[in-house]
Write a protein that holds these residues in place. Sequence first.
Motif, PDB file in Angstrom:
ATOM      1  N   CYS A 517       0.737  -1.254  -0.063  1.00 43.99           N
ATOM      2  CA  CYS A 517       0.032  -0.353  -0.396  1.00 43.99           C
ATOM      3  C   CYS A 517       0.768   1.265   0.175  1.00 43.99           C
ATOM      4  N   GLY A 543      -0.734   5.395   2.257  1.00 44.54           N
ATOM      5  CA  GLY A 543      -0.177   4.769   2.245  1.00 44.54           C
ATOM      6  C   GLY A 543      -0.963   3.765   3.645  1.00 44.54           C
ATOM      7  N   LEU A 546      -4.531   3.184   1.847  1.00 46.29           N
ATOM      8  CA  LEU A 546      -4.616   2.172   1.293  1.00 46.29           C
ATOM      9  C   LEU A 546      -5.288   0.918   2.140  1.00 46.29           C
ATOM     10  N   ALA A 547      -4.832   1.253   2.762  1.00 48.40           N
ATOM     11  CA  ALA A 547      -4.229  -0.187   3.783  1.00 48.40           C
ATOM     12  C   ALA A 547      -5.815  -0.221   4.642  1.00 48.40           C
ATOM     13  N   THR A 550      -8.087  -1.198   1.188  1.00 49.86           N
ATOM     14  CA  THR A 550      -8.375  -2.643   0.985  1.00 49.86           C
ATOM     15  C   THR A 550      -7.492  -3.750   2.038  1.00 49.86           C
ATOM     16  N   SER A 667       3.619  -7.981  -5.669  1.00 52.06           N
ATOM     17  CA  SER A 667       4.152  -6.262  -5.859  1.00 52.06           C
ATOM     18  C   SER A 667       4.828  -5.877  -7.395  1.00 52.06           C
ATOM     19  N   HIS A 701       4.697   2.807  -5.546  1.00 56.59           N
ATOM     20  CA  HIS A 701       3.998   3.509  -6.123  1.00 56.59           C
ATOM     21  C   HIS A 701       4.623   4.490  -6.695  1.00 56.59           C
TER      22      HIS A 701
END
Length: 826
Positions: A517, A543, A546-547, A550, A667, A701
């Motif tokens: 993330c 980060g 998104l954590a 998701t 990833s 990212h």
Amino acid sequence: MEPSLPISWNSKKRKDNPSKNAKRLKTEDGDWLFEPVRVPRPPRISVLLSHLQQPLTLDGLTELLHFAALGKTCGIKQPSWCRLHHQRRVTGVNVVVLEGLIQSHFYKHYLTLQHLRANYTTRVSFSPSSSGIASGIFSSEVPGSESSPDSQREQEGRHLQKALKWHPVISKFGTEVRGLTAYVLTQEEMIKKQFPVKGMPGCEGFLCTDSDDFVTDNSPLYGLDCEMCLTEKGHELTRVSLVDSSGRCVLDELVKPQNRIINYLTRFSGITSAMLRPVTTTLREVQTKMRMLLPRDAVLVGHSLNNDLRALQLIHPHVIDTSLLYRKEFGQRFKLKVLAETVLKRQIQTEEKKGHNPIEDAVAALELAQYFIKTGPGQVVEHHLEELWGGCLAITEPAVCESPPTHSNRFADVLQDRGCSVGFIGKRADITLSLSNQQWHSSDKEVLASFRRKKKCPYFSVLQFSSFSDHLKNSFPHQEHHYQKVCAHLREMCVVFAGPFPAGFSEKEVRRLFRYCGPVRRIKMLNAAVRIHAEIEFELLEGAMLALKTLNGLHVHGQYIKVQRPVNESMLDLDLTLDALMADPLNISHLYAVKLKTNQAKHIHFSGKANGHTLDSKYSDLTAMKMADGLHPDKVNGSKIDSCYTELSTTVGETDLTAAKHLHATSSGLSEEKLRERFGHFGTVESIFLPAKPFGKRARHAYIKFESTESVHTALSSSEELRDEKYLICPSLTPPHLHSWVAMTTPISTAYSVVGTAIEEGWSLTLTSPQDQETELVMRKLDRWLGKLFRSLPDGTLSVVVLPGLMSAHGHLPGLCFMEVKRGSS
């Protein structure tokens, strides 16, 4: 967008106007040619991408200021770190220094500082300097010829003499020694300054003294001072003192007010009820005594004498007011106490005394007038310029540079040599600028008022606001501790809590699970009696977002993982802060993107909310993914894990380890070419920022900057489509000048051990303490004043606001520099 080339066309008909901003020309063939009139482009500033995340130094700032104020016509080149476009249309430069503030303060009070975050579109970190910023700016050297110390002193002398003629005392009285009649107020001046004048409204019933029609330079001076108390009808006389030209007291009387006294004003008047109890003297009796004592050609002297004469209800046509002799700009007046201490070297109205002594005040006013008359205004200003006025700003017209500097290459000298008005307003500072161009004030309110009162803004000005620095010294004696609390609060915004994890789940496995993330800075395992949780601190706010979006509800081998923010008072305004960051001019055109591999996207659960906060509330058409029903141990958020992972070991530790490895393995790195190709479908991509990685590693990212905000809206509304293509996106929250959200809180390697301990020890980061509440009020007031200042600047002015940062024993805490060229309302 403005057209890059003129657009023209022919037309046989004249009834249609192709463009209201077009000029019409007739060709030799008789056709009409319409050509749009070019609208001059306003100046603007932009930071080079390669320098965006490098802290700006004082030398770099002065490099910009040199170019903005002088330009290419003076041989100054564009700054190495930024571009100031259309510099010739810059009408002035204004720099504001906010003493005591660091970058962390701005983001801690982000919601409060509305003006700074909304009106300045250019923002870079600022490296603290050991020298004063104002002094560094004015003393910086402009590329040019060197000059000798003698020529520099001659130059300063010429600037001082030129500035003196604009001094309020010199402009009123000149410089030559003159007789006392030159300083006697005219009847028009008396009316304007609200002196009692015969026949004027409000002066009915006032007693007139027996005075000649005119006075001479040999007329006697009499010092007068009165004390008043507050009655039902207003302020009334309680004591009057009169001294002759030698300072001998000829009258000192207590007076019984006609109306009931409400407040004796003992603190100022020194009058008490016991003093007035035996008094029978009336106002009329005192008026008669005054009329008998004053010669027909007497000149009354006092400080703000209009108030004394109105209290006496006495009309006297010949007066000298020392508050108007030692005059300041824009009608401001010195206190008698200040003048006596500075000019006469005498202490009056001291705190240990109970109230003012009118005899002492009358003598002080008399001697101040006698000194002014004997010495002359020119010598008075020269002798007391620094102590009293601190320099009154000399206003001159800015001139166009036509030749390189000839006398001195100091920035202040070069500007003044070009005829550009220069000024410094703030606390007393050791700056290399002639005193005639300085104004010293004890409060930010006075600094702002002094600047806004000017009929014309100086071409180049530096203002120093010190209220926050003073507040820190008074409220937080241990400032390092306060800075640590501020930094700890900011870093807590990047923290999420996750769990429960099965027994044996390690820190390394948590890092593998969460780092896709965004970069993970720190993980702390929280071992309860039965279950394991973890505290994950990300480098970036994105980060953490998104954590939450998701990984909350992730299901691995029968174990649900809950991801949530810390729950405490310091996080109550976090939702508002996130919304404001999304709408920040620095972020509004940016996207944060993460790239996943083969089956990573379908394993991730999207939620429209995280801890109740609608992450994409500004984009109503954003599709929220729902987790499928009927979860199974071999599914992650309703999607089957790849067959190569379905035959997992039944041991909990091994299962979770494999799941974590799976998430890590899927990833993928990002490349600028692929990002441009994919996200270019939503609109023109202006730039892409990929964080630097060690050799051989690829960035996970990226930040994508579009030319328009509409492109961001379009991309966010297509997040489901992008997820199918293995991209996770969210609005940008980290300002482009920061490579890490928490980087500003950890400028040196040892800082983490100091600040990190603050989080672990559970320091209170709330705004409930009186000191923190007062800090919030100071910040709000400071931002309001900055907004007023910005609105008062002429269009085309380059406005720079500097948070200087801090050089502490633990290392340098970076500051922040805001830049914007003010544009008109159109």
